[in-house]
Design an enzyme around this catalytic site. Sequence first.
Site: not given
Length: 146
Positions: A9-10, A17, A22, A74, A77, A98, A100, A107
């Site tokens: 998502p996103n 964003r 990012y 990825n 969230a 995985e 990111h 963060r």
Amino acid sequence: MKVLCLNGPNLNRLGKREKKAYGTFTLEELENELMDFAGSNGINLMCMQSNHEGELVDWIHLAADDGTDAIVLNAGAYTHTSVAIRDAIASIQIPVVEVHISNVYKREEFRHHSYIAPVAAGQITGFGQDVYKLALHALLLQQSRG
Ligand code: DQA
């Protein structure tokens, strides 16, 4: 080697964003660069993105059954919330890397926990768009070691 790069998502909002976290590259740019890298390294790469948890679960199942050798994921969230994606990964035999873009450990606290990490082959976080290439590198190295 056949690899699925799956973005959650996103991530379709990359370039628009939270640029501090990012960067300014778009998902299309990222995927094009990754396709080039894959092509020159003998990887048959397919890229998909979804904002929907169940669709990501479905694609993980499909990849496991269609001869895909590995997944670069990825989960956005959903990394921090999704038992369903964790269980989908646990239900398949192929490795999942995985990734990111941001360093999730630098963060907010809620990003420090990953449901995916315990069932992933490994995790790469914090190197911007290069995390996807690093994941493909890791898979190539693993493959060369048999
Ligand atoms: C992310 C980190 C997640 O915490 C976040 O929810 C994202 C993107 C990353 O690539 O840095 O959507 O997975």
